[in-house]
Design an enzyme around this catalytic site. Structure first.
Site, mmCIF file in Angstrom:
data_model
loop_
_atom_site.group_PDB
_atom_site.id
_atom_site.type_symbol
_atom_site.label_atom_id
_atom_site.label_comp_id
_atom_site.label_asym_id
_atom_site.label_seq_id
_atom_site.Cartn_x
_atom_site.Cartn_y
_atom_site.Cartn_z
ATOM 1 C CG HIS A 1 2.454 4.784 7.058
ATOM 2 N ND1 HIS A 1 2.696 3.503 7.529
ATOM 3 C CD2 HIS A 1 1.818 4.611 5.859
ATOM 4 C CE1 HIS A 1 2.224 2.615 6.668
ATOM 5 N NE2 HIS A 1 1.689 3.251 5.639
ATOM 6 C CE LYS B 1 -3.307 -4.325 2.514
ATOM 7 N NZ LYS B 1 -2.629 -3.032 2.651
ATOM 8 N NE ARG C 1 4.080 2.843 -1.344
ATOM 9 C CZ ARG C 1 3.712 1.595 -1.167
ATOM 10 N NH1 ARG C 1 4.390 0.823 -0.350
ATOM 11 N NH2 ARG C 1 2.673 1.105 -1.811
ATOM 12 C CB SER D 1 2.590 -2.307 6.575
ATOM 13 O OG SER D 1 2.282 -0.942 6.760
HETATM 14 N N1 COA Z 1 5.333 4.944 3.328
HETATM 15 C C1 COA Z 1 5.487 3.622 3.481
HETATM 16 N N2 COA Z 1 4.555 2.710 3.124
HETATM 17 C C2 COA Z 1 3.446 3.172 2.572
HETATM 18 C C3 COA Z 1 3.216 4.541 2.360
HETATM 19 C C4 COA Z 1 4.221 5.442 2.770
HETATM 20 N N3 COA Z 1 4.101 6.759 2.614
HETATM 21 N N4 COA Z 1 2.013 4.686 1.775
HETATM 22 C C5 COA Z 1 1.507 3.465 1.637
HETATM 23 N N5 COA Z 1 2.369 2.547 2.116
HETATM 24 C C6 COA Z 1 2.189 1.098 2.139
HETATM 25 C C7 COA Z 1 1.218 0.655 3.209
HETATM 26 O O1 COA Z 1 1.881 0.352 4.415
HETATM 27 C C8 COA Z 1 0.591 -0.581 2.577
HETATM 28 O O2 COA Z 1 1.425 -1.690 2.848
HETATM 29 P P1 COA Z 1 0.786 -3.160 2.939
HETATM 30 O O3 COA Z 1 0.046 -3.407 1.650
HETATM 31 O O4 COA Z 1 1.971 -4.003 3.078
HETATM 32 O O5 COA Z 1 -0.124 -3.152 4.145
HETATM 33 C C9 COA Z 1 0.662 -0.308 1.076
HETATM 34 O O6 COA Z 1 1.624 0.709 0.914
HETATM 35 C C10 COA Z 1 -0.627 0.129 0.494
HETATM 36 O O7 COA Z 1 -1.090 1.267 1.230
HETATM 37 P P2 COA Z 1 -2.596 1.723 1.123
HETATM 38 O O8 COA Z 1 -3.006 1.783 -0.300
HETATM 39 O O9 COA Z 1 -2.758 2.950 1.951
HETATM 40 O O10 COA Z 1 -3.365 0.456 1.694
HETATM 41 P P3 COA Z 1 -4.028 0.315 3.052
HETATM 42 O O11 COA Z 1 -4.501 -1.084 3.215
HETATM 43 O O12 COA Z 1 -3.118 0.815 4.111
HETATM 44 O O13 COA Z 1 -5.304 1.282 2.940
HETATM 45 C C11 COA Z 1 -7.453 2.017 2.054
HETATM 46 C C12 COA Z 1 -6.237 1.123 1.887
HETATM 47 C C13 COA Z 1 -7.895 2.076 3.476
HETATM 48 C C14 COA Z 1 -7.090 3.424 1.668
HETATM 49 C C15 COA Z 1 -8.548 1.504 1.123
HETATM 50 O O14 COA Z 1 -8.568 0.087 1.206
HETATM 51 C C16 COA Z 1 -9.924 2.003 1.506
HETATM 52 O O15 COA Z 1 -10.240 3.175 1.338
HETATM 53 N N6 COA Z 1 -10.751 1.091 2.034
HETATM 54 C C17 COA Z 1 -12.100 1.436 2.494
HETATM 55 C C18 COA Z 1 -13.167 0.718 1.686
HETATM 56 C C19 COA Z 1 -13.583 1.612 0.523
HETATM 57 O O16 COA Z 1 -14.087 2.687 0.695
HETATM 58 N N7 COA Z 1 -13.340 1.091 -0.684
HETATM 59 C C20 COA Z 1 -13.613 1.807 -1.884
HETATM 60 C C21 COA Z 1 -12.433 2.657 -2.294
HETATM 61 S S1 COA Z 1 -12.697 3.485 -3.789
#
Ligand code: COA
Length: 160
Positions: A18, A42, A91, A130
């Site tokens: 991140h 989560k 990724r 994460s």
């Molecule tokens: N390096 C390391 N890890 C990474 C990374 C990076 N560059 N990018 C992503 N990851 C990991 C994250 O840590 C996360 O790990 P986890 O699943 O073990 O927690 C995983 O990859 C998925 O990341 P992400 O897709 O960003 O999930 P998130 O839960 O952190 O965020 C949102 C998701 C917030 C973007 C999405 O749920 C959202 O927009 N929610 C709002 C509700 C909404 O509007 N919904 C409609 C969407 S169309």
């Protein structure tokens, strides 16, 4: 005109993967907000206020990065906050499949000026998430170099 960008996620906890995206996005855009989302699907290790405090500590060295948290629909936060760009990290090809669907859905909801921009995650971090760093740490494995030192210190404290 200044470009206002948002990098969003659960960040439970924030990893070096991140941080890499944050540093690069902070170079590309005038103003970057790290928006922590309360993701009800989560189970979190750190309460959202603590995640905000931890991330503020690690991004303090970057002058144009602020930290905030929100809940609900991403598009509402983006439109109300007047963001121009939503940054996402990719990724793997699997991430792409999920991200493209989300980006298209969001495009229907965002104000027309808002763009989703993808940055390729540094390959050194393309295998981490994460959850995986939490699991390895909880089982006594080393996650040195995969999370910032301040975050590791908080994870050590949370484990005790
Ligand atoms: N390096 C390391 N890890 C990474 C990374 C990076 N560059 N990018 C992503 N990851 C990991 C994250 O840590 C996360 O790990 P986890 O699943 O073990 O927690 C995983 O990859 C998925 O990341 P992400 O897709 O960003 O999930 P998130 O839960 O952190 O965020 C949102 C998701 C917030 C973007 C999405 O749920 C959202 O927009 N929610 C709002 C509700 C909404 O509007 N919904 C409609 C969407 S169309």
């Amino acid at each position: 005109m200044k470009t206002k960008a948002l990098y969003t996620g659960s960040f439970d906890p924030l990893t070096e993967g991140h941080m890499d995206i944050i540093r690069r996005a902070a170079r590309l855009y005038d103003d970057l907000t790290v928006g922590i989302i309360a993701n009800p699907s989560k189970k979190a290790l750190f309460p959202i206020e603590e995640r905000e405090e931890m991330i503020r500590e690690v991004v303090a060295e970057l002058g144009n990065v602020r930290v905030d948290h929100f809940s609900g629909l991403l598009a509402d936060y983006v439109n109300e906050g007047g963001f121009d760009v939503v940054v996402r990290g990719l990724r793997t090809a699997t991430d792409f499949g999920y991200e493209i669907q989300m980006a298209h859905m969001n495009a229907c909801l965002f104000d027309p000026r808002v763009e989703t921009v993808f940055l390729m995650t540094d390959p050194r971090y393309s295998f981490i998430s994460s959850s995986v760093v939490k699991e390895v740490h909880a089982l006594g494995g080393s996650i040195d170099g995969l999370v910032p030192k301040e975050i590791l210190r908080r994870m050590d404290a949370a484990l005790k």
